[in-house]
Scaffold this active site. Structure first.
Site, PDB file in Angstrom:
ATOM      1  N   SER A 136      10.337  30.426 -30.466  1.00 51.67           N
ATOM      2  CA  SER A 136      11.270  31.748 -30.069  1.00 51.67           C
ATOM      3  C   SER A 136      11.626  32.454 -31.373  1.00 51.67           C
ATOM      4  O   SER A 136      11.882  31.754 -32.368  1.00 51.67           O
ATOM      5  CB  SER A 136      12.431  31.354 -29.417  1.00 51.67           C
ATOM      6  OG  SER A 136      13.651  32.304 -29.404  1.00 51.67           O
ATOM      7  N   TYR A 155      19.194  24.667 -29.647  1.00 46.44           N
ATOM      8  CA  TYR A 155      18.207  25.537 -29.326  1.00 46.44           C
ATOM      9  C   TYR A 155      17.462  26.127 -30.583  1.00 46.44           C
ATOM     10  O   TYR A 155      16.073  25.915 -30.716  1.00 46.44           O
ATOM     11  CB  TYR A 155      18.445  26.865 -28.453  1.00 46.44           C
ATOM     12  CG  TYR A 155      17.216  27.550 -27.856  1.00 46.44           C
ATOM     13  CD1 TYR A 155      16.113  26.908 -26.899  1.00 46.44           C
ATOM     14  CD2 TYR A 155      16.772  29.048 -28.344  1.00 46.44           C
ATOM     15  CE1 TYR A 155      15.251  27.777 -26.510  1.00 46.44           C
ATOM     16  CE2 TYR A 155      15.997  29.600 -27.832  1.00 46.44           C
ATOM     17  CZ  TYR A 155      14.831  28.816 -26.910  1.00 46.44           C
ATOM     18  OH  TYR A 155      13.892  29.593 -26.599  1.00 46.44           O
TER      19      TYR A 155
HETATM   20  N1  LIG Z   1      12.850  34.139 -21.461  1.00 43.26           N
HETATM   21  C1  LIG Z   1      13.294  34.353 -22.842  1.00 43.26           C
HETATM   22  O1  LIG Z   1      13.977  35.152 -23.280  1.00 43.26           O
HETATM   23  C2  LIG Z   1      12.519  33.495 -23.962  1.00 43.26           C
HETATM   24  C3  LIG Z   1      12.577  34.120 -25.259  1.00 43.26           C
HETATM   25  C4  LIG Z   1      11.812  33.233 -26.088  1.00 43.26           C
HETATM   26  C5  LIG Z   1      11.258  31.975 -25.990  1.00 43.26           C
HETATM   27  N2  LIG Z   1      11.181  31.461 -24.587  1.00 43.26           N
HETATM   28  C6  LIG Z   1      10.361  30.521 -24.427  1.00 43.26           C
HETATM   29  O2  LIG Z   1       9.582  30.403 -23.385  1.00 43.26           O
HETATM   30  C7  LIG Z   1       9.218  29.343 -22.826  1.00 43.26           C
HETATM   31  C8  LIG Z   1       9.214  29.639 -21.263  1.00 43.26           C
HETATM   32  O3  LIG Z   1      10.339  30.037 -20.824  1.00 43.26           O
HETATM   33  P1  LIG Z   1      10.602  31.181 -19.707  1.00 43.26           P
HETATM   34  O4  LIG Z   1      11.342  32.382 -20.322  1.00 43.26           O
HETATM   35  O5  LIG Z   1       9.377  31.176 -18.848  1.00 43.26           O
HETATM   36  O6  LIG Z   1      11.604  30.393 -18.832  1.00 43.26           O
HETATM   37  P2  LIG Z   1      11.658  30.171 -17.211  1.00 43.26           P
HETATM   38  O7  LIG Z   1      10.939  30.861 -16.389  1.00 43.26           O
HETATM   39  O8  LIG Z   1      12.960  29.240 -17.303  1.00 43.26           O
HETATM   40  O9  LIG Z   1      10.423  28.603 -17.344  1.00 43.26           O
HETATM   41  C9  LIG Z   1      10.824  27.505 -17.969  1.00 43.26           C
HETATM   42  C10 LIG Z   1       9.608  26.318 -17.465  1.00 43.26           C
HETATM   43  O10 LIG Z   1       9.886  25.277 -18.169  1.00 43.26           O
HETATM   44  C11 LIG Z   1      10.162  24.237 -17.449  1.00 43.26           C
HETATM   45  N3  LIG Z   1      10.892  23.088 -17.703  1.00 43.26           N
HETATM   46  C12 LIG Z   1      12.127  23.177 -18.092  1.00 43.26           C
HETATM   47  N4  LIG Z   1      12.785  22.104 -18.094  1.00 43.26           N
HETATM   48  C13 LIG Z   1      11.845  21.146 -17.991  1.00 43.26           C
HETATM   49  C14 LIG Z   1      11.699  19.880 -18.274  1.00 43.26           C
HETATM   50  N5  LIG Z   1      12.982  19.015 -18.637  1.00 43.26           N
HETATM   51  N6  LIG Z   1      10.713  19.261 -18.029  1.00 43.26           N
HETATM   52  C15 LIG Z   1       9.541  19.870 -17.801  1.00 43.26           C
HETATM   53  N7  LIG Z   1       9.340  21.422 -17.465  1.00 43.26           N
HETATM   54  C16 LIG Z   1      10.435  21.857 -17.701  1.00 43.26           C
HETATM   55  C17 LIG Z   1      10.379  24.967 -16.015  1.00 43.26           C
HETATM   56  O11 LIG Z   1      10.224  24.133 -14.800  1.00 43.26           O
HETATM   57  P3  LIG Z   1      10.969  23.268 -14.040  1.00 43.26           P
HETATM   58  O12 LIG Z   1      12.332  23.746 -13.905  1.00 43.26           O
HETATM   59  O13 LIG Z   1      10.131  23.172 -12.632  1.00 43.26           O
HETATM   60  O14 LIG Z   1      10.881  21.847 -14.474  1.00 43.26           O
HETATM   61  C18 LIG Z   1       9.865  26.249 -16.255  1.00 43.26           C
HETATM   62  O15 LIG Z   1       8.516  26.007 -15.566  1.00 43.26           O
HETATM   63  C19 LIG Z   1      10.586  28.309 -23.072  1.00 43.26           C
HETATM   64  O16 LIG Z   1       9.856  27.488 -24.224  1.00 43.26           O
HETATM   65  C20 LIG Z   1      11.395  29.273 -23.969  1.00 43.26           C
HETATM   66  O17 LIG Z   1      11.936  28.486 -24.814  1.00 43.26           O
HETATM   67  C21 LIG Z   1      11.827  32.375 -23.765  1.00 43.26           C
END
Ligand SMILES: NC(=O)c1ccc[n+]([C@@H]2O[C@H](COP(=O)([O-])OP(=O)(O)OC[C@H]3O[C@@H](n4cnc5c(N)ncnc54)[C@H](OP(=O)(O)O)[C@@H]3O)[C@@H](O)[C@H]2O)c1
Length: 263
Positions: A136, A155
């Protein structure tokens, strides 16, 4: 067409689900997340596109969950690992349950390293493989003092670990055919953090993030910040700042300010 296998963590929603959709035309897939029901329904959608899909429910915030996924990777047949699962756990550190420190660092920092460790032998043995780790831009926010930014000590620490890990790994694997990519999204409109990204005007769609990442991989980019126009200049400035600290600070004597009469 020969299909290779991609394993995607966090495939039940957001960026991870978009990687799966984009890869389904020419990859078989292993989908990892906790919500088995969602993964099951999603697998049906992807199978209709011709992909063989395995569903591997696992909690990557636990060592048992990590072992379930590293066990699958030990088969040695995964050629693309997308280590994307993550959670924010935003709160002032003093309010964080101590048990959550382990859980969040395990999910956001330990799991990606363990998964890469498990995937590498198979990739190196066949001379083919790619690894994407999703960090991130907040990994670079340690010095940011904007009250609107989330309370993010855990984080930012975990994602900074992923940044250092992936960039260093890229150097370690430079003489091998294995490609790496560090993905640095900004705000993305997903379910993340109760979906707040959906209300932020500069949020990118998860489709655009996953698509930019895969395009960056084809371009040979080892770092991909999807929204960053002049990425080469930013990375050059980062290297210069790192070098100033690393080389400048590695001296046999303390700096002058520590040796004067005021010190
Ligand atoms: N959205 C943003 O603004 C943003 C910005 C920068 C980076 N990111 C990064 O992008 C990645 C994906 O995030 P996203 O934005 O797509 O959010 P999201 O829609 O909330 O997806 C998160 C994913 O991670 C899985 N997950 C969460 N906790 C878990 C656990 N304990 N074990 C296994 N799987 C787990 C969730 O599935 P389950 O709940 O089914 O386990 C879901 O599939 C993350 O690494 C996040 O740090 C996001």
């Amino acid at each position: 067409m020969t299909r290779t296998i991609a394993l995607i963590t966090g495939a039940s929603s957001g960026i991870g689900a978009e990687y799966a959709r984009l890869l389904a035309d020419d990859h078989d897939l292993v989908l990892v997340a906790r919500r088995a029901d969602r993964l099951g329904d999603f697998a049906e959608e992807l199978r209709a596109r011709g992909a063989a899909v395995e569903v591997l429910p696992a909690d990557l915030g636990t060592h048992e969950g990590i072992t379930a996924v590293t066990g699958r990777l030990a088969a040695g047949d995964v050629r693309l690992l997308v280590s994307n699962a993550g959670a924010g756990g935003y709160a002032p550190l003093v309010d964080v349950d101590p048990a959550d420190i382990d859980r969040l660092l395990t999910l956001n920092a330990v799991a990606p390293i363990q998964l890469v460790r498990a995937a590498l032998p198979g990739m190196l043995a066949t001379g083919e493989g790619a690894i994407i780790t999703v960090a991130s831009l907040l990994a670079f926010s340690g010095g940011l003092n904007d009250p609107r930014a989330p309370r993010r000590t855990l984080y930012a620490a975990a994602k900074a670990a992923t940044v250092a890990f992936t960039r260093t790994l890229t150097g370690e694997l430079a003489d091998t055919p294995i490609r790496t990519q560090l993905l640095l999204p900004g705000v993305v409109a997903t379910e993340w953090n109760e979906g707040v990204g959906r209300d932020i005007p500069w949020a990118m769609t998860p489709q655009d993030v996953a698509s930019a990442s895969l395009a960056g991989l084809r371009l040979g980019e080892t770092v991909c910040a999807p929204g960053l126009e002049n990425q080469a200049a930013a990375l050059e400035a980062l290297l210069a700042a790192e070098s100033a600290l690393l080389t400048g600070g590695n001296q046999p004597t303390p700096a002058t300010r520590y040796r004067g009469p005021q010190a």
